[in-house]
Design a protein around this motif. Structure first.
Motif, PDB file in Angstrom:
ATOM      1  N   UNK A 166       0.825  -1.209   0.000  1.00 53.51           N
ATOM      2  CA  UNK A 166       0.000   0.000   0.000  1.00 53.51           C
ATOM      3  C   UNK A 166       0.854   1.252   0.000  1.00 53.51           C
ATOM      4  N   UNK A 167       0.497   2.236  -0.769  1.00 56.09           N
ATOM      5  CA  UNK A 167       1.207   3.512  -0.826  1.00 56.09           C
ATOM      6  C   UNK A 167       0.453   4.546  -0.022  1.00 56.09           C
ATOM      7  N   UNK A 168       1.130   5.656   0.283  1.00 51.18           N
ATOM      8  CA  UNK A 168       0.480   6.707   1.057  1.00 51.18           C
ATOM      9  C   UNK A 168      -0.738   7.239   0.319  1.00 51.18           C
ATOM     10  N   UNK A 169      -0.719   7.196  -1.011  1.00 49.67           N
ATOM     11  CA  UNK A 169      -1.875   7.654  -1.779  1.00 49.67           C
ATOM     12  C   UNK A 169      -3.133   6.878  -1.467  1.00 49.67           C
ATOM     13  N   UNK A 170      -3.003   5.678  -0.945  1.00 45.03           N
ATOM     14  CA  UNK A 170      -4.173   4.879  -0.609  1.00 45.03           C
ATOM     15  C   UNK A 170      -4.691   5.193   0.785  1.00 45.03           C
ATOM     16  N   UNK A 171      -4.060   6.124   1.493  1.00 43.39           N
ATOM     17  CA  UNK A 171      -4.583   6.520   2.795  1.00 43.39           C
ATOM     18  C   UNK A 171      -6.006   7.038   2.651  1.00 43.39           C
ATOM     19  N   UNK A 172      -6.291   7.716   1.533  1.00 42.19           N
ATOM     20  CA  UNK A 172      -7.640   8.218   1.317  1.00 42.19           C
ATOM     21  C   UNK A 172      -8.659   7.085   1.319  1.00 42.19           C
ATOM     22  N   UNK A 173      -8.251   5.900   0.833  1.00 40.03           N
ATOM     23  CA  UNK A 173      -9.150   4.748   0.870  1.00 40.03           C
ATOM     24  C   UNK A 173      -9.475   4.353   2.305  1.00 40.03           C
ATOM     25  N   UNK A 174      -8.460   4.379   3.153  1.00 37.55           N
ATOM     26  CA  UNK A 174      -8.692   4.093   4.574  1.00 37.55           C
ATOM     27  C   UNK A 174      -9.650   5.104   5.179  1.00 37.55           C
ATOM     28  N   UNK A 175      -9.440   6.364   4.840  1.00 36.04           N
ATOM     29  CA  UNK A 175     -10.290   7.422   5.383  1.00 36.04           C
ATOM     30  C   UNK A 175     -11.740   7.210   4.955  1.00 36.04           C
ATOM     31  N   UNK A 176     -11.943   6.915   3.664  1.00 40.78           N
ATOM     32  CA  UNK A 176     -13.305   6.699   3.172  1.00 40.78           C
ATOM     33  C   UNK A 176     -13.944   5.496   3.845  1.00 40.78           C
ATOM     34  N   UNK A 177     -13.161   4.433   4.017  1.00 37.75           N
ATOM     35  CA  UNK A 177     -13.697   3.243   4.666  1.00 37.75           C
ATOM     36  C   UNK A 177     -14.087   3.535   6.109  1.00 37.75           C
ATOM     37  N   UNK A 178     -13.266   4.315   6.802  1.00 41.42           N
ATOM     38  CA  UNK A 178     -13.560   4.662   8.189  1.00 41.42           C
ATOM     39  C   UNK A 178     -14.787   5.562   8.280  1.00 41.42           C
ATOM     40  N   UNK A 179     -14.920   6.465   7.344  1.00 42.58           N
ATOM     41  CA  UNK A 179     -16.109   7.322   7.326  1.00 42.58           C
ATOM     42  C   UNK A 179     -17.375   6.502   7.143  1.00 42.58           C
ATOM     43  N   UNK A 180     -17.306   5.498   6.267  1.00 38.36           N
ATOM     44  CA  UNK A 180     -18.484   4.668   6.021  1.00 38.36           C
ATOM     45  C   UNK A 180     -18.836   3.819   7.240  1.00 38.36           C
ATOM     46  N   UNK A 181     -17.875   3.633   8.133  1.00 37.71           N
ATOM     47  CA  UNK A 181     -18.148   2.917   9.380  1.00 37.71           C
ATOM     48  C   UNK A 181     -18.732   3.836  10.441  1.00 37.71           C
ATOM     49  N   UNK A 182     -18.973   5.113  10.099  1.00 38.67           N
ATOM     50  CA  UNK A 182     -19.607   6.031  11.028  1.00 38.67           C
ATOM     51  C   UNK A 182     -18.656   6.918  11.793  1.00 38.67           C
ATOM     52  N   UNK A 183     -17.405   6.994  11.345  1.00 29.92           N
ATOM     53  CA  UNK A 183     -16.418   7.819  12.046  1.00 29.92           C
ATOM     54  C   UNK A 183     -16.164   9.089  11.212  1.00 29.92           C
ATOM     55  N   UNK A 184     -16.442  10.280  11.757  1.00 32.93           N
ATOM     56  CA  UNK A 184     -16.142  11.515  11.009  1.00 32.93           C
ATOM     57  C   UNK A 184     -14.634  11.752  10.965  1.00 32.93           C
ATOM     58  N   UNK A 185     -14.059  11.811   9.776  1.00 35.88           N
ATOM     59  CA  UNK A 185     -12.613  11.927   9.615  1.00 35.88           C
ATOM     60  C   UNK A 185     -12.305  13.101   8.690  1.00 35.88           C
ATOM     61  N   UNK A 186     -11.406  13.990   9.141  1.00 46.68           N
ATOM     62  CA  UNK A 186     -10.866  15.065   8.309  1.00 46.68           C
ATOM     63  C   UNK A 186      -9.484  14.647   7.830  1.00 46.68           C
ATOM     64  N   UNK A 187      -9.265  14.713   6.538  1.00 46.22           N
ATOM     65  CA  UNK A 187      -7.998  14.242   5.965  1.00 46.22           C
ATOM     66  C   UNK A 187      -7.274  15.390   5.268  1.00 46.22           C
ATOM     67  N   UNK A 188      -5.996  15.557   5.604  1.00 50.94           N
ATOM     68  CA  UNK A 188      -5.165  16.588   4.981  1.00 50.94           C
ATOM     69  C   UNK A 188      -3.848  15.945   4.555  1.00 50.94           C
ATOM     70  N   UNK A 189      -3.469  16.177   3.314  1.00 48.06           N
ATOM     71  CA  UNK A 189      -2.199  15.665   2.791  1.00 48.06           C
ATOM     72  C   UNK A 189      -1.421  16.820   2.181  1.00 48.06           C
ATOM     73  N   UNK A 190      -0.199  17.028   2.633  1.00 43.00           N
ATOM     74  CA  UNK A 190       0.626  18.125   2.180  1.00 43.00           C
ATOM     75  C   UNK A 190       1.904  17.594   1.540  1.00 43.00           C
TER      76      UNK A 190
END
Length: 412
Positions: A284-308
């Motif tokens: 997995x690459x760091x670019x796939x972190x967004x996939x983790x974030x989306x999956x966590x959001x769908x589980x009912x967890x509000x997540x703010x994601x920032x990548x710099x």
């Protein structure tokens, strides 16, 4: 054929075949006219020309060299008898030089009854020395017999040193192999923990939420779809890990049909599991972190994601470690702070990746809130190997924060 190819063919030959040329060389040198009578001489017996018995003597001294590594005790016994006969008959052939070589070889390769062998050789040398002294003209002094014995003892000692060195090297290699296997098992255990814990936690949370949505069929269907999508992704990640154990069992080796509808990155697109495996990288690459974030959001967890920043061309294993940091932190947020607003920040530098995941402390434990702390401990160890920094702890507001600085370009 190249020299390297010839060397490989030579090493594949039986050890007896490889040792035979040395014995033949000694035999040929011993019968050369210019070297007759100019070999090893113990005592002062007059040199006599070769006769029929000399043929047997040379054969005993030279030919057993072919089995000096396969049967060192047999070789030592035969060569010793041949040497004694050589000296008592006064042939003084060049083949007598084989005795120190055989002693070195026996000292190195003899496995059993080593002390008994040394004692037996010592006891046998005493009557030989007495017989040579009596048959000679008396010019040989006891000191010279003792000196020759010490030379033979030194040859045995050299072989014993070679044996000890070889055994020490074998033990070192075995220890390194054991440590490597332990490290590999620990690595696989960490990967399995990260993959299984994250996906199963998301599925448990999603399934718990689905229990309260029976009156809202559309939302229930979405929740159940999220559970099935998470399960498919867990199967994909587990197969990637299993491919590390058995690389021959991968795409194209019986896994091409897929297992039904699934998702690419949690977007609801219907693609087979086999297609996911063909498209997604194993690491997995760091670019796939967004996939983790989306999956966590769908589980009912509000997540703010920032990548710099922009990931460098080569990060070594830093991107995988950063991915695992986010994965473990989001898993813990789902388990211990479900419903808490969570912040994920990933910063890419030229030489390092910085990850920070925090919760605000307003959530509550979920049904999956069971753990041993192995995930965080594994991350701390993994980042420490790369020379980075890792911190995980509670904040003043009751939330929890995970920070990691991961040097890029290293391997873990």
């Amino acid at each position: 054929m190249s020299i390297q190819g010839a060397g490989r063919v030579w090493r594949r030959l039986d050890v007896t075949v490889r040792d035979l040329p040395l014995g033949i060389l000694f035999l040929v040198v011993s019968v050369l006219p210019g070297l007759r009578g100019h070999g090893t001489e113990v005592g002062d017996l007059p040199t006599r020309p070769f006769d029929a018995l000399a043929v047997l003597t040379l054969a005993l001294e030279c030919l057993p060299l072919a089995v000096r590594r396969r049967w060192p005790a047999v070789c030592l016994a035969l060569v010793t008898c041949g040497f004694a006969l050589d000296q008592l008959r006064g042939y003084h052939s060049a083949a007598g030089t084989a005795l120190p070589i055989v002693l070195i070889s026996a000292g190195s390769h003899l496995e059993h009854r080593r002390r008994a062998t040394v004692v037996l050789l010592t006891v046998a040398y005493v009557p030989l020395a007495i017989a040579l002294s009596q048959l000679g003209s008396g010019g040989e002094t006891p000191t010279e017999f003792v000196t020759f014995y010490l030379v033979l003892a030194l040859a045995w000692g050299a072989g014993a040193w070679l044996r000890a060195t070889r055994l020490a090297e074998a033990e070192r290699r075995e220890r390194v192999a054991a440590e490597t296997r332990t490290a590999e098992r620990a690595q696989l255990a960490r990967e399995l923990h990260d993959v299984v814990t994250h996906h199963v936690t998301a599925m448990v949370v999603q399934a718990e939420a689905a229990r309260y949505l029976t009156a809202a069929p559309e939302r229930l269907e979405q929740s159940l779809t999220a559970v099935s999508d998470t399960g498919r992704r867990a199967i994909t990640d587990l197969r990637h890990l299993l491919d590390l154990l058995n690389p021959d069992h991968g795409p194209g080796h019986g896994r091409g049909h897929g297992t039904g509808p699934g998702t690419g990155h949690g977007t609801g697109t219907g693609t087979g599991t086999g297609a996911m495996e063909a498209k997604e990288p194993r690491t997995p690459a760091v670019g796939r972190v967004l996939t983790l974030v989306e999956q966590t959001r769908r589980a009912g967890q509000p997540v703010d994601f920032t990548e710099q920043g922009t990931p460098p061309a080569s990060t070594g294993s830093a991107d995988l470690v950063a991915y695992r940091v986010v994965q473990e932190a989001l898993t813990n947020a789902l388990k211990y702070a479900h419903g808490s607003r969570t912040s994920v920040q990933v910063r890419h530098g030229e030489r390092e990746i910085t990850v920070e995941v925090s919760t605000d402390g307003t959530g509550s434990p979920s049904a999956a809130a069971v753990g041993s702390g192995r995930g965080l401990a594994g991350l701390r160890e993994r980042i420490g190997v790369l020379g980075g920094d890792f911190h995980a702890g509670s904040g003043m507001d009751g939330g929890f924060t995970v920070r990691a600085r991961i040097p890029a370009g290293g391997t873990s």
